[in-house]
Design an enzyme around this catalytic site. Structure first.
Site, PDB file in Angstrom:
ATOM      1  N   CYS A   1     -78.594  63.167  -3.924  1.00 49.14           N
ATOM      2  CA  CYS A   1     -79.687  63.046  -2.953  1.00 49.14           C
ATOM      3  C   CYS A   1     -80.086  61.610  -2.615  1.00 49.14           C
ATOM      4  O   CYS A   1     -80.326  61.312  -1.434  1.00 49.14           O
ATOM      5  CB  CYS A   1     -80.895  63.885  -3.369  1.00 49.14           C
TER       6      CYS A   1
ATOM      7  N   ARG B   1     -73.546  63.580 -15.895  1.00 54.85           N
ATOM      8  CA  ARG B   1     -74.790  63.567 -16.667  1.00 54.85           C
ATOM      9  C   ARG B   1     -74.457  63.657 -18.151  1.00 54.85           C
ATOM     10  O   ARG B   1     -73.517  64.350 -18.545  1.00 54.85           O
ATOM     11  CB  ARG B   1     -75.705  64.726 -16.251  1.00 54.85           C
TER      12      ARG B   1
ATOM     13  N   GLN C   1     -71.028  69.302  -7.207  1.00 58.50           N
ATOM     14  CA  GLN C   1     -72.045  70.129  -6.561  1.00 58.50           C
ATOM     15  C   GLN C   1     -71.686  70.362  -5.097  1.00 58.50           C
ATOM     16  O   GLN C   1     -71.226  69.446  -4.411  1.00 58.50           O
ATOM     17  CB  GLN C   1     -73.410  69.442  -6.635  1.00 58.50           C
TER      18      GLN C   1
ATOM     19  N   ASP D   1     -73.323  70.202  -2.523  1.00 58.60           N
ATOM     20  CA  ASP D   1     -74.653  69.674  -2.242  1.00 58.60           C
ATOM     21  C   ASP D   1     -74.862  69.471  -0.745  1.00 58.60           C
ATOM     22  O   ASP D   1     -73.937  69.080  -0.035  1.00 58.60           O
ATOM     23  CB  ASP D   1     -74.807  68.330  -2.954  1.00 58.60           C
TER      24      ASP D   1
END
Length: 652
Positions: free
Chosen positions: A348, A377, A395, A397
C-alpha cells in the site's frame, strides 16, 4: 409466584418476555422453559456478555427487560465455555498426577483448548496422554461445580505465593484490585475471569492432541513452557466423529499433497518460510493470477509493479514502522550513509506514491491500482506452517483511490468480485466478519475518531446492502482502518479467513494525497484496500485441502494424461498431444514401460482429471478411449469430439 415476587424481566431471543424473582439465574430461566433445556445449558449471554448460567441476573435500575440467550453445545460461545472449563479440568488432572507443577495460561481455542505448564525440567510426552485423559474423566464424573469467588489482589497474590505459582503472580501484577476472581472445581483453584459451565459432569469425552513448547508470554527471553493441546466433548460419539474428521484432514494436508503432486517445496538453504514453486505449482499459481487479472481488467483496474524493497522512510510515513518496528521489519540494506531499506512488508505505501506521481482530478477517480506483489514479513520459526504461514508471500493486492461519495459503490463492487472468485473456486459456504476498533484500546490505531466512524459505517452499510451474513468483531481491525473479512467453510467444515476489504481514511492523510474537486478546491481521497485471495500461498493451501488436490478442471496443472498401451502407439500419442496442446489442453504422454493398468492407477493418484488411452483400435480409427477420474470409462471419442467436450467442461 405472587406479583410482589416479580422483579426481573427477561427478554428471550424469540421475542418473548418472562418474569422472575430478583436473584434468578439463567439456569432458572432454562428450568422454567423445560428440564431438557436446563440439562444442556452451558452458559448464557446476558446483555450481550457471556457469563456463568448459575450467576444471578442483575436487575436494571430502570426495570427494563434483560436480553438473555441460553448457550448450549450448538453455540460457538457454548463450546468456548465448555472448552475453557475443560482446560481447568485438565489442569486439575495434571496437578493430581504431577504434584508441584506450575501453571501459566489455559484458554479455549477454535477447536479445544491448551494449557501452558512448567514441569520444572520433567519431560512430558505423548506416552502420558492416556493417563491424563483417564484422570480427567474420573474427575469429571464427580460432577464438581465450578464455583466463582471474588478476591482481593493481595489475597490472590498471597494464595499463589504460598502455592508457588510464579506465572499466576506475574499475571496478577497487571490486574486491578476489585476485578479479580477465582474459580474452584473439586480440589483445584485457578485465577480466572470465567465464564464456566455449571459442573464437570457435562464433560464425557477427552483427548489430548499434541504437546509443544511455548515461551512464557511469547517472549523468547522467557522460560520455555510445555503447551498441552486437548479437546473434549459432551458425548463420546462426537469425539469419535472429530477424530475421523482429523484423519480425513491429514489426507488433505496441503503439505503432504503439495509434495505428492509436486506443487511446491521448501529448502533449508533458501530459508525457512520461503516456498519454492515447482513447475506444476507454478501452473496453478499462474492460472489463478490470470483468472483474477481478467476479472480485474473487466472491473477497471490498472496493473502496476513496485520494487521488492522500500526506504525505511516510506514505512515511517505510513505508520507501519511505528506500529511494528524492527521486530517485524528489519533493515536489510544501507548502501549510503543515512539510507536504510527494508524488504517490502506490504504494497500500500508504494501504491500511495504511484498515486502522487501526477496531479489528480475528481474526474480521474476512482483510480484502481492492482499488483500481484510479493512481500516479506518476519514470522518466528515455530509459527511457520506450510504455505499458510510463510515469510515471503504474494498478495493479489489492489488499492482503490476514490472520492468519499464513491466509497459505497466501490466497496460493493469489490464484494461482487470476491464472491465471483469464491463461486469459481467452489467456496459456497461463507460469511463476512466486520472487523472494528477496540474502543478500550484506541492507542492501537492511527487516525481520528471521525474517520474511523465513517469507515466503519461505510463497511456495515455496504455489507447490509449486498445482503451478506455478517458478524461484528471488536478489536480485529487493521491499525489504519476497519475491514470486512470473508470467512469460508471448506469441505470438512473448517473455517478459514479468505479475502479482505478495508476502508482507509488514514494513509491518504499520512501521504498527503489530494485531488482537485469540481469546486476547484483540494480534497482528500479515500483508500480501499482489497485482496480476494488474501495471499497466493495461503489461498492455494486452502484450495488444496478443500479439494483434496482435485482442482477444478481449468486449474489442474495436468488436465490430461495420454496413455499408450505399448510403445507401438507412442507416435500416435505424441501426435495427439501436439493437437491437444494447440487447443490449450495441458498434460503429458506417459511413455513408461508399464502396463496400462499401472499407468491408469498412477494418473488417478496424480489427480489427473482425464486419461486418454490409445491402442491399435484408437489409432486405426483416429480416436481416443476416454476415462475421467472418479467416473471411469466415458467411451471412445474422436479428437474433435473430445476437444469440444473438454472445452465445455473447462468453462469457469
Amino acid at each position: 409466584m405472587t406479583t410482589q415476587d416479580v422483579q426481573l424481566s427477561v427478554a428471550l431471543p424469540d421475542g418473548s418476555i418472562r418474569e422472575y424473582p430478583a436473584g434468578a439465574s439463567s439456569l432458572d430461566v432454562a428450568l422454567s422453559i423445560s428440564e431438557g433445556l436446563a440439562r444442556n445449558v452451558l452458559a448464557a449471554k446476558v446483555n450481550g456478555k457471556v457469563q456463568d448460567a448459575t450467576l444471578p441476573i442483575d436487575v436494571p435500575a430502570d426495570g427494563s427487560a434483560v436480553p438473555v440467550q441460553l448457550l448450549t453445545w450448538n453455540d460457538v460461545e457454548g463450546k468456548s465455555t465448555f472448552w475453557h472449563s475443560s482446560a481447568h479440568l485438565m489442569a486439575e488432572a495434571l496437578e493430581a498426577l504431577y504434584p508441584g507443577i506450575k501453571f501459566a495460561i489455559g484458554p479455549p481455542i477454535e477447536n479445544g483448548f491448551y494449557y501452558d505448564v512448567d514441569f520444572e525440567g520433567r519431560h512430558f510426552s505423548q506416552e502420558e496422554f492416556k493417563k491424563v485423559e483417564d484422570k480427567m474423566l474420573e474427575l469429571a464424573r464427580q460432577k464438581n461445580a465450578y464455583v466463582r469467588k471474588a478476591v482481593s489482589k493481595a489475597d490472590a497474590i498471597a494464595y499463589f505465593d504460598e502455592k508457588g505459582d510464579p506465572y499466576k503472580i506475574d499475571l496478577l501484577q497487571g490486574l486491578e484490585d476489585g476485578s479479580i476472581t477465582f474459580y474452584t472445581q473439586g480440589g483445584f483453584t485457578d485465577l480466572c475471569r470465567g465464564p464456566h459451565i455449571p459442573n464437570t459432569g457435562f464433560i464425557k469425552a477427552a483427548k489430548l492432541m499434541n504437546v509443544a513448547g511455548a515461551y512464557w508470554r511469547g517472549d523468547e527471553k522467557n522460560k520455555m513452557l510445555t503447551r498441552i493441546y486437548a479437546i473434549t466433548f459432551p458425548k463420546q460419539k462426537e469425539l469419535d466423529d472429530y477424530l475421523t474428521l482429523l484423519e480425513e484432514a491429514k489426507k488433505r494436508d496441503h503439505r503432504k499433497l503439495g509434495k505428492e503432486l509436486e506443487l511446491f517445496a521448501f529448502s533449508e538453504k533458501v530459508g525457512q518460510g520461503l516456498p519454492l514453486w515447482l513447475p506444476k505449482g507454478a501452473v496453478v499459481r499462474e492460472r489463478l493470477e490470470n483468472f483474477l487479472r481478467r476479472a480485474q481488467v473487466r472491473a477497471g483496474y490498472s496493473p502496476v509493479v513496485t520494487p521488492h524493497i522500500g526506504s525505511k522512510q516510506l514505512y515511517v510515513t505510513s505508520g507501519h514502522w511505528e506500529k511494528y518496528g524492527e521486530d517485524s521489519f528489519k533493515p536489510i540494506l544501507t548502501p549510503d550513509v543515512g539510507e536504510e531499506f527494508l524488504l517490502k512488508p506490504m504494497n500500500c505505501p508504494h501504491h500511495c506514491e504511484i498515486y502522487k506521481t501526477k496531479p489528480r482530478s475528481y474526474r480521474d477517480l476512482p483510480l484502481r491500482l492492482a499488483e500481484f506483489g510479493t512481500v516479506y514479513r518476519y514470522e518466528q520459526s515455530g509459527e511457520l506452517h506450510g504455505l499458510t504461514r510463510v515469510r515471503g508471500f504474494t498478495q493479489d493486492d489492489a488499492h482503490i483511490f476514490c472520492r468519499p461519495d464513491q466509497v459505497s459503490d466501490e466497496f460493493k463492487k469489490v464484494i461482487d468480485l470476491v464472491l465471483y472468485v469464491f463461486k469459481a473456486l467452489g467456496f459456497s459456504d461463507y460469511s463476512a466478519q466486520v472487523s472494528l476498533r477496540d474502543p478500550d484500546n484506541k492507542t492501537k490505531y492511527i487516525g481520528s475518531d471521525e474517520n474511523w466512524d465513517k469507515a466503519e459505517q461505510a463497511i456495515i452499510d455496504a455489507a447490509n446492502e449486498k445482503g451478506l451474513p455478517i458478524v461484528m468483531e471488536k478489536g480485529e481491525a487493521a491499525f489504519y482502518g476497519p475491514k470486512l473479512d470473508f470467512m469460508v467453510r471448506d469441505a470438512l467444515g473448517r473455517k478459514w479467513q479468505l479475502g479482505t476489504i478495508q476502508v482507509d481514511y488514514n494513509l491518504p492523510e499520512r501521504f498527503e494525497l489530494e485531488y482537485t474537486g469540481a469546486d476547484n478546491q483540494k480534497h482528500r481521497p479515500v483508500m480501499i484496500h482489497r485482496a480476494p485471495f488474501g495471499s497466493m500461498e495461503r489461498f492455494v493451501a486452502i484450495l488444496i485441502e478443500n479439494t483434496a488436490g482435485n482442482f477444478p478442471l481449468w486449474l489442474s496443472p495436468d488436465q490430461i494424461a495420454i496413455l499408450p498401451i505399448s510403445e507401438k502407439y507412442e507416435a500416435y500419442a505424441n501426435e495427439l498431444f501436439l493437437t491437444l496442446q494447440e487447443a490449450d489442453i495441458r498434460g503429458f504422454v506417459d511413455v513408461r514401460d508399464e502396463k496400462i493398468g499401472r499407468k491408469i492407477r498412477d494418473a488417478e493418484v496424480a489427480k489427473v482429471p482425464f486419461m486418454l488411452i490409445v491402442g491399435e483400435k484408437e489409432q486405426a480409427e483416429g480416436k481416443v478411449s476416454v476415462r475421467r477420474k472418479g467416473e471411469g470409462d466415458l467411451g471412445s471419442m474422436s479428437i474433435s469430439d473430445f476437444t469440444a467436450f473438454f472445452q465445455e467442461q473447462v468453462k469457469v
